[in-house]
Design a protein around this motif. Structure first.
Motif, PDB file in Angstrom:
ATOM      1  N   SER A  39      30.491  48.277  48.550  1.00 49.40           N
ATOM      2  CA  SER A  39      29.281  47.836  48.329  1.00 49.40           C
ATOM      3  C   SER A  39      28.681  47.813  47.189  1.00 49.40           C
ATOM      4  N   GLU A  40      27.806  47.161  46.877  1.00 46.87           N
ATOM      5  CA  GLU A  40      27.204  46.823  45.494  1.00 46.87           C
ATOM      6  C   GLU A  40      26.814  48.290  44.894  1.00 46.87           C
ATOM      7  N   ALA A  41      26.902  48.508  43.700  1.00 46.04           N
ATOM      8  CA  ALA A  41      26.596  49.672  42.934  1.00 46.04           C
ATOM      9  C   ALA A  41      27.531  50.560  43.134  1.00 46.04           C
ATOM     10  N   TYR A  83      38.020  34.164  39.834  1.00 49.92           N
ATOM     11  CA  TYR A  83      37.052  34.142  40.619  1.00 49.92           C
ATOM     12  C   TYR A  83      37.289  33.010  41.709  1.00 49.92           C
ATOM     13  N   PRO A  84      36.727  33.105  42.761  1.00 47.60           N
ATOM     14  CA  PRO A  84      36.905  32.087  43.906  1.00 47.60           C
ATOM     15  C   PRO A  84      36.813  30.641  43.339  1.00 47.60           C
ATOM     16  N   GLY A  85      37.836  29.898  43.280  1.00 46.81           N
ATOM     17  CA  GLY A  85      37.557  28.455  42.905  1.00 46.81           C
ATOM     18  C   GLY A  85      37.841  28.353  41.382  1.00 46.81           C
ATOM     19  N   GLN A  86      38.214  29.117  40.575  1.00 50.12           N
ATOM     20  CA  GLN A  86      38.196  29.178  39.314  1.00 50.12           C
ATOM     21  C   GLN A  86      39.553  29.536  39.080  1.00 50.12           C
ATOM     22  N   THR A 134      33.238  39.845  43.124  1.00 48.46           N
ATOM     23  CA  THR A 134      34.064  39.613  44.173  1.00 48.46           C
ATOM     24  C   THR A 134      35.073  38.403  43.720  1.00 48.46           C
ATOM     25  N   ALA A 135      36.328  38.801  43.725  1.00 52.31           N
ATOM     26  CA  ALA A 135      37.558  38.088  43.032  1.00 52.31           C
ATOM     27  C   ALA A 135      38.703  38.650  43.135  1.00 52.31           C
ATOM     28  N   THR A 141      45.009  42.292  43.646  1.00 54.36           N
ATOM     29  CA  THR A 141      43.976  42.973  44.525  1.00 54.36           C
ATOM     30  C   THR A 141      42.708  42.142  44.862  1.00 54.36           C
ATOM     31  N   HIS A 142      42.556  41.979  46.147  1.00 56.77           N
ATOM     32  CA  HIS A 142      41.602  40.939  46.591  1.00 56.77           C
ATOM     33  C   HIS A 142      40.315  41.986  46.763  1.00 56.77           C
ATOM     34  N   LEU A 143      39.263  41.991  45.854  1.00 57.86           N
ATOM     35  CA  LEU A 143      38.017  42.766  45.902  1.00 57.86           C
ATOM     36  C   LEU A 143      37.141  42.020  46.489  1.00 57.86           C
ATOM     37  N   ILE A 144      36.261  42.441  47.586  1.00 55.31           N
ATOM     38  CA  ILE A 144      35.170  42.013  48.025  1.00 55.31           C
ATOM     39  C   ILE A 144      34.020  42.999  48.118  1.00 55.31           C
TER      40      ILE A 144
END
Lengths: 117, 117
Positions: free
Chosen positions: A14-16, A39-42, A86-87, A111-114
């Motif tokens: 979660s955020e924070a 990052y997604p798409g980059q 997220t990336a 590592t896929h971080l969400i």
């Protein structure tokens, strides 16, 4: 041959929340270590790098990593994550070939971080 | 341009076709690398050029893969008689100097996603 292990393939926070992504490498000699982020798409971008000196390395966007030679580790940390973190995160070590020189990079599997808002 | 560019961004090939993937590195960069990234994996080193010289091709998976950088700038990765296992994202990276010359980093392009049907 060298290898890089990233222990967590998927992490959801979660955020924070505070973040620590593990990275261990197998090479016993002099190492140069990197964390890249995608990052997604980059494309892949450098977050931070370690060559020598202070084992605590600070990178962009509030990330830092600590090189612990005795543990063959280079863990990535951030005290408070944001949704924009997220990336996909990749740990890498400079690849050393049989002639003793160095050229490309050996990467971990990522590592896929969400980050959930 | 400001960064590494690759073309095409997407390529669909029928099994057995030959493909050619292009990389335009950052102007003036001495080192150029090719990587292959399979789905869900980290990039894997294929080959390295210092100017026009291919100094390491130990990562090329078979003799169907061939890379060149004839004038020390643009590079082409060619795959002959493509197979389904060649489906991956092919990444190009460039670096200002040769390995061991300064603590400079690799800059990555956006990649070419190759799908072999």
């Amino acid at each position: 041959a060298q290898s890089v292990s990233q222990h967590n393939h998927h992490v959801i926070l979660s955020e924070a929340a505070s973040l620590e992504l593990g990275c261990n490498y197998s090479y016993g000699g002099t190492v140069n270590l990197f964390w890249y982020v995608q990052y997604p798409g980059q494309h892949l971008q450098l977050l931070l790098k370690y060559f020598s000196g202070d084992p605590l390395v600070k990178g962009i966007k509030g990330f830092e990593a600590e090189f612990i030679k005795s543990k063959f580790s280079f863990n990535l940390r951030k005290p408070s994550v944001q949704w924009s973190d997220t990336a996909e995160y990749f740990c890498a070590v400079i690849r050393r070939h049989s002639g003793g020189g160095a050229d490309g990079l050996t990467f971990g599997k990522g590592t896929h971080l969400i980050i959930q808002p | 341009g400001a960064g590494v560019s690759q073309s095409p961004r997407y390529k669909v090939a029928k099994r057995g076709q030959d493909v050619a993937l292009r990389c335009d590195p950052i102007s003036g960069h001495v080192s150029l690398f090719w990587y292959q990234q399979a789905l869900g994996q980290g990039p894997e080193f294929l080959t390295y050029f210092q100017n026009e010289a291919q100094l390491d091709k130990s990562g090329l998976p078979s003799d169907r893969f061939f890379a060149e950088r004839p004038e020390g700038s643009v590079s082409t990765l060619k795959i002959q008689r493509t197979q389904q296992e060649d489906s991956a994202v092919y990444l190009c990276a460039s670096k200002l100097k040769a390995p061991g010359q300064g603590r400079n980093e690799q800059y990555f392009g956006p990649g070419t996603r190759l799908t072999v049907t």
